[in-house]
Motif scaffolding. Structure first.
Motif, PDB file in Angstrom:
ATOM      1  N   VAL A 134      35.627  39.978  44.108  1.00  0.00           N
ATOM      2  CA  VAL A 134      34.956  40.510  42.918  1.00  0.00           C
ATOM      3  C   VAL A 134      35.193  42.012  42.820  1.00  0.00           C
ATOM      4  O   VAL A 134      35.482  42.547  41.739  1.00  0.00           O
ATOM      5  CB  VAL A 134      33.446  40.187  42.965  1.00  0.00           C
ATOM      6  CG1 VAL A 134      32.704  40.919  41.849  1.00  0.00           C
ATOM      7  CG2 VAL A 134      33.218  38.683  42.847  1.00  0.00           C
ATOM      8  N   GLY A 135      35.091  42.705  43.950  1.00  0.00           N
ATOM      9  CA  GLY A 135      35.364  44.140  43.948  1.00  0.00           C
ATOM     10  C   GLY A 135      36.791  44.463  43.544  1.00  0.00           C
ATOM     11  O   GLY A 135      37.049  45.462  42.846  1.00  0.00           O
ATOM     12  N   GLU A 136      37.723  43.623  43.973  1.00  0.00           N
ATOM     13  CA  GLU A 136      39.132  43.823  43.612  1.00  0.00           C
ATOM     14  C   GLU A 136      39.316  43.776  42.107  1.00  0.00           C
ATOM     15  O   GLU A 136      40.045  44.587  41.525  1.00  0.00           O
ATOM     16  CB  GLU A 136      39.980  42.744  44.300  1.00  0.00           C
ATOM     17  CG  GLU A 136      41.470  42.829  44.043  1.00  0.00           C
ATOM     18  CD  GLU A 136      42.173  43.910  44.838  1.00  0.00           C
ATOM     19  OE1 GLU A 136      43.421  43.945  44.820  1.00  0.00           O
ATOM     20  OE2 GLU A 136      41.486  44.739  45.472  1.00  0.00           O
ATOM     21  N   ARG A 137      38.664  42.840  41.455  1.00  0.00           N
ATOM     22  CA  ARG A 137      38.794  42.748  39.998  1.00  0.00           C
ATOM     23  C   ARG A 137      38.081  43.907  39.307  1.00  0.00           C
ATOM     24  O   ARG A 137      38.557  44.424  38.282  1.00  0.00           O
ATOM     25  CB  ARG A 137      38.238  41.413  39.513  1.00  0.00           C
ATOM     26  CG  ARG A 137      39.163  40.249  39.768  1.00  0.00           C
ATOM     27  CD  ARG A 137      40.513  40.429  39.040  1.00  0.00           C
ATOM     28  NE  ARG A 137      41.427  39.353  39.376  1.00  0.00           N
ATOM     29  CZ  ARG A 137      42.302  39.373  40.369  1.00  0.00           C
ATOM     30  NH1 ARG A 137      42.377  40.441  41.149  1.00  0.00           N
ATOM     31  NH2 ARG A 137      43.114  38.360  40.586  1.00  0.00           N
ATOM     32  N   LEU A 138      36.941  44.339  39.837  1.00  0.00           N
ATOM     33  CA  LEU A 138      36.243  45.480  39.238  1.00  0.00           C
ATOM     34  C   LEU A 138      37.092  46.742  39.327  1.00  0.00           C
ATOM     35  O   LEU A 138      37.004  47.621  38.464  1.00  0.00           O
ATOM     36  CB  LEU A 138      34.893  45.691  39.935  1.00  0.00           C
ATOM     37  CG  LEU A 138      33.826  44.612  39.689  1.00  0.00           C
ATOM     38  CD1 LEU A 138      32.598  44.880  40.547  1.00  0.00           C
ATOM     39  CD2 LEU A 138      33.453  44.551  38.209  1.00  0.00           C
ATOM     40  N   ARG A 139      37.922  46.828  40.360  1.00  0.00           N
ATOM     41  CA  ARG A 139      38.834  47.969  40.492  1.00  0.00           C
ATOM     42  C   ARG A 139      40.040  47.849  39.573  1.00  0.00           C
ATOM     43  O   ARG A 139      40.806  48.793  39.417  1.00  0.00           O
ATOM     44  CB  ARG A 139      39.326  48.098  41.939  1.00  0.00           C
ATOM     45  CG  ARG A 139      38.290  48.588  42.920  1.00  0.00           C
ATOM     46  CD  ARG A 139      38.927  48.918  44.270  1.00  0.00           C
ATOM     47  NE  ARG A 139      39.494  47.730  44.902  1.00  0.00           N
ATOM     48  CZ  ARG A 139      38.822  46.918  45.721  1.00  0.00           C
ATOM     49  NH1 ARG A 139      37.531  47.164  45.966  1.00  0.00           N
ATOM     50  NH2 ARG A 139      39.395  45.874  46.270  1.00  0.00           N
ATOM     51  N   GLY A 140      40.236  46.672  38.999  1.00  0.00           N
ATOM     52  CA  GLY A 140      41.375  46.447  38.121  1.00  0.00           C
ATOM     53  C   GLY A 140      42.639  46.076  38.862  1.00  0.00           C
ATOM     54  O   GLY A 140      43.730  46.106  38.280  1.00  0.00           O
ATOM     55  N   ASP A 141      42.530  45.706  40.139  1.00  0.00           N
ATOM     56  CA  ASP A 141      43.693  45.323  40.932  1.00  0.00           C
ATOM     57  C   ASP A 141      43.859  43.807  40.934  1.00  0.00           C
ATOM     58  O   ASP A 141      42.978  43.065  40.504  1.00  0.00           O
ATOM     59  CB  ASP A 141      43.551  45.852  42.361  1.00  0.00           C
ATOM     60  CG  ASP A 141      43.557  47.376  42.420  1.00  0.00           C
ATOM     61  OD1 ASP A 141      44.224  47.991  41.565  1.00  0.00           O
ATOM     62  OD2 ASP A 141      42.885  47.947  43.294  1.00  0.00           O
ATOM     63  N   ASP A 142      45.021  43.341  41.438  1.00  0.00           N
ATOM     64  CA  ASP A 142      45.323  41.906  41.335  1.00  0.00           C
ATOM     65  C   ASP A 142      45.438  41.214  42.682  1.00  0.00           C
ATOM     66  O   ASP A 142      46.097  40.185  42.805  1.00  0.00           O
ATOM     67  CB  ASP A 142      46.607  41.694  40.521  1.00  0.00           C
ATOM     68  CG  ASP A 142      47.837  42.279  41.199  1.00  0.00           C
ATOM     69  OD1 ASP A 142      47.695  43.002  42.210  1.00  0.00           O
ATOM     70  OD2 ASP A 142      48.959  42.006  40.726  1.00  0.00           O
TER      71      ASP A 142
END
Length: 345
Positions: A134-142
């Motif tokens: 979830v944190g990865e997506r909030l950072r905009g990373d894939d």
């Protein structure tokens, strides 16, 4: 998502895979098998206080780990993912130091390796993986998280809550269950209602895939498909890799007290390393000489790791109190003073 072949076949095929991939899978699996043998010997010699064998589960671990991008994705392991660590590129001397109880969870850099610390909490890596995803997506990373857990852990509340959360929020996670038939001493039919862990995925709004966990190529294909799906923003996948724990649960376990040796013998005839070797030869991806060279290199690497971890210096005892809290407490300071006084006696 299609169901992949389940366990039970006498052989496997790698005709559909690139030859360089099958050779890579074999190299990692052979190295893990030899390192596993060396690790058991180290435990018997008193170098390791305890050890959990991965023998028989190399295809499930290597097949899944090699489907990840080590520069983007992150692995959340349990205490039995040595083969996955090896395939993911973790420094294995530093990783195996975990089994010597050197430092807090090992000596390797978890963040740089993108491979979590050994986690002995049953089901513990699963909520961590969802949180990271979830944190990865909030950072905009894939990046994609892969969480390993066993059939026993599938009965834990943490696992159910994590899957439900991931399904609702579309978290980029691959839930990878190594169903090795035994939750320590409890068989599948006494703790998995309905007989299938992957079938539960429908209730969480995600695909469920049952794959032959002793077929490295099938595991790799199923995991690669799940990773690609998560990276496209299509949410999580639950993979159940049907395999078998041929060794005891740990070096302190006696499986003769709860399971039939004939069952183990049947699974030994489907040894994943042997199956892959035979498939590579049948497909013409390598000849006997090339595989013999790979075997020799794997044994040499396993012995290098063995010698490195056995010779690793023990840390200063004062490091027991390091990183327990961000800021030390009065009680921790008292314990450290008591320890110091005892050391100086």
């Amino acid at each position: 998502m299609p169901q992949h072949a389940s366990a039970g076949r006498g052989s496997i095929s790698v005709d559909h895979l690139p030859p360089d991939l099958t050779r890579e899978l074999y190299r990692h699996m052979r190295t893990a098998r030899d390192l596993d043998t060396e690790a058991i010997a180290l435990q018997r010699q008193g170098v390791f206080p305890a050890y959990v064998s991965v023998r028989g589960q190399e295809a499930a671990q290597v097949g899944s780990a090699t489907a990840l991008d080590p520069d983007r994705d992150f692995v959340f392991p349990t205490y039995r993912e040595m083969a996955a660590a090896q395939a993911h590129g973790v420094d294995m001397v530093d990783y195996m130091a975990s089994h010597r109880a050197l430092w807090h969870g090992g000596l390797y850099d978890v963040a740089a390796s993108r491979f979590g610390a050994v986690n002995a909490v049953v089901g513990g890596p699963v909520p961590h993986a969802v949180g990271w995803a979830v944190g990865e997506r909030l950072r905009g990373d894939d990046g994609v998280a892969l969480a390993y857990f066993g059939d026993g852990a599938s009965s834990e509340g943490d696992v159910h809550e994590s899957m439900n959360f991931a399904g609702v929020y579309g978290a980029p996670v691959v839930f990878f269950c190594q169903n090795n038939q035994w939750a320590l001493s409890v068989p599948n039919d006494r703790q998995v209602a309905g007989g299938s862990i992957s079938a539960r995925a429908q209730g969480y709004g995600m695909p469920g895939v049952l794959v032959d966990g002793n077929d490295a190529g099938a595991v790799h294909a199923a995991t690669a498909e799940a990773v690609a799906r998560a990276r496209r923003g299509e949410g999580p996948t639950l993979i159940e890799a049907l395999t078998y724990r041929v060794e005891p649960h740990s070096t302190s376990d006696d499986p003769g007290r709860y399971r039939d040796g004939a069952e183990t013998e049947r699974w030994l005839r489907r040894d994943p390393v042997t199956l892959l070797r035979e498939a590579i030869l049948a497909a013409g991806h390598a000849d006997e000489n090339a595989l013999a060279e790979a075997d020799a290199a794997a044994l040499q690497e396993a012995r290098r790791i063995r010698d490195g971890v056995a010779a690793a210096p023990e840390p200063d005892g004062a490091e027991l109190f390091t990183h327990v809290f961000r800021e030390s407490t009065d009680e921790l300071a008292r314990q450290r003073r008591t320890w110091q006084e005892e050391v100086e006696l």
